[in-house]
Motif scaffolding. Structure first.
Motif, mmCIF file in Angstrom:
data_model
loop_
_atom_site.group_PDB
_atom_site.id
_atom_site.type_symbol
_atom_site.label_atom_id
_atom_site.label_comp_id
_atom_site.label_asym_id
_atom_site.label_seq_id
_atom_site.Cartn_x
_atom_site.Cartn_y
_atom_site.Cartn_z
ATOM 1 N N ARG A 65 49.742 150.568 35.344
ATOM 2 C CA ARG A 65 50.590 150.050 36.430
ATOM 3 C C ARG A 65 50.648 151.034 37.597
ATOM 4 N N LEU A 68 47.484 150.519 39.416
ATOM 5 C CA LEU A 68 47.519 149.221 40.084
ATOM 6 C C LEU A 68 48.362 149.276 41.351
ATOM 7 N N ALA A 80 44.097 146.795 36.397
ATOM 8 C CA ALA A 80 44.544 145.438 36.080
ATOM 9 C C ALA A 80 43.792 144.885 34.875
ATOM 10 N N CYS A 81 42.497 145.158 34.820
ATOM 11 C CA CYS A 81 41.702 144.698 33.678
ATOM 12 C C CYS A 81 42.140 145.387 32.391
ATOM 13 N N ALA A 99 48.265 139.865 34.568
ATOM 14 C CA ALA A 99 47.429 141.029 34.869
ATOM 15 C C ALA A 99 46.058 140.606 35.399
ATOM 16 N N TRP A 100 45.499 139.537 34.819
ATOM 17 C CA TRP A 100 44.211 139.058 35.328
ATOM 18 C C TRP A 100 44.362 138.515 36.749
ATOM 19 N N ALA A 102 46.417 139.763 38.855
ATOM 20 C CA ALA A 102 46.483 140.991 39.646
ATOM 21 C C ALA A 102 45.085 141.543 39.900
ATOM 22 N N ALA A 103 44.209 141.389 38.914
ATOM 23 C CA ALA A 103 42.817 141.834 39.102
ATOM 24 C C ALA A 103 42.160 141.055 40.231
ATOM 25 N N ALA A 106 43.428 142.287 43.551
ATOM 26 C CA ALA A 106 42.997 143.623 43.965
ATOM 27 C C ALA A 106 41.915 143.569 45.039
#
Length: 260
Positions: A65, A68, A80-81, A99-100, A102-103, A106
């Motif tokens: 985090r 990130l 994120a991954c 989270a994915w 968030a990837a 990015a």
């Protein structure tokens, strides 16, 4: 001992590679804790990896985090991954999906295909899965586009959408150096078989002259077994043989016996 002028990141990596996870974690943690550290994002990712290897999943997530939050185009995406994979390992699927996402946010195109495929895998419903698979296919990544098209085609075929399945497969086949071409072509053939069955069935429903109807019945009845639908094929033959139109019934009988 590492050289005096060795960069701390390099020192931490060497320690991790040599199995000194505690030593590596100490250096990574110091760098990741400094907001002014230019390599903070990379250090935080390194810390996340080391802590995960040590079995400290909560600590690894905290480090991920941190990376990130830096918004770094490379290491934020990596973080994120890592975060998503950590959540998946514990079946925390809602957190993993976040989270994915968030990837994707990015902004690093290298991680977009993988994230879309993961979101398809973790989708809460079929529509969500199809949307993620279409997005993965649209990235035109040779490996991911092939996997996405195959999964999407199988879903569409199950729903009776053979035409859409064929379109997805053709899109994948147009990707330069796309992977697993034989499988894509095999699925495309299946899609065309399904479309052919639909056309033959439509011809039967439309009626028309006895010769055309008998031809459509034979083609449908002989194609259905290729899709494992032997019982449906028997019903089609029976439909023709029991027709009130004697000419049609006789023509179907001749066609059936010809293949005996």
């Amino acid at each position: 001992m590492p050289e005096v002028d060795t960069h701390p990141l390099d020192t931490a990596r060497k320690l991790a590679e040599s199995g000194d996870l505690d030593g590596a974690a100490t250096i990574f943690a110091r760098l990741a804790a400094d907001p002014a550290e230019p390599d903070r994002a990379q250090a935080a990712v390194g810390l996340a990896v080391v802590l995960q290897e040590r079995g400290d999943a909560p600590g690894a997530r905290t480090a991920a985090r941190t990376a990130l939050a830096t918004g770094h185009p490379e290491f934020a995406a990596q973080a994120a991954c890592l975060l998503a994979q950590s959540f998946e390992q514990e079946d925390l699927l809602d957190q993993a999906r976040g989270a994915w996402q968030a990837a994707l946010g990015a902004g690093n195109p290298a991680y977009v295909p993988l994230a879309h495929m993961a979101l398809a895998r973790l989708a809460a419903g079929q529509q969500e899965a199809e949307e993620a698979l279409r997005a993965a296919l649209a990235t035109a990544d040779p490996e991911i586009a092939s996997r996405a098209a195959q999964a999407l085609a199988e879903l569409l075929l199950e729903d009776g959408e053979a035409g859409e399945a064929a379109e997805a497969l053709l899109t994948a086949l147009s990707v330069p150096d796309v992977a697993d071409v034989p499988r894509l072509r095999a699925l495309l053939g299946i899609a065309h078989l399904e479309m052919a069955c639909a056309e033959f069935a439509g011809a039967i429903e439309e009626g028309g002259d006895a010769e055309t109807a008998a031809l459509a019945i034979e083609l449908l009845a002989r194609t259905l077994p290729l899709r494992g639908r032997d019982e449906d094929a028997e019903r089609v033959w029976r439909y023709g043989l029991d027709s009130a139109d004697e000419r049609l019934a006789e023509d179907v009988r001749l066609r059936l016996n010809r293949g005996a």
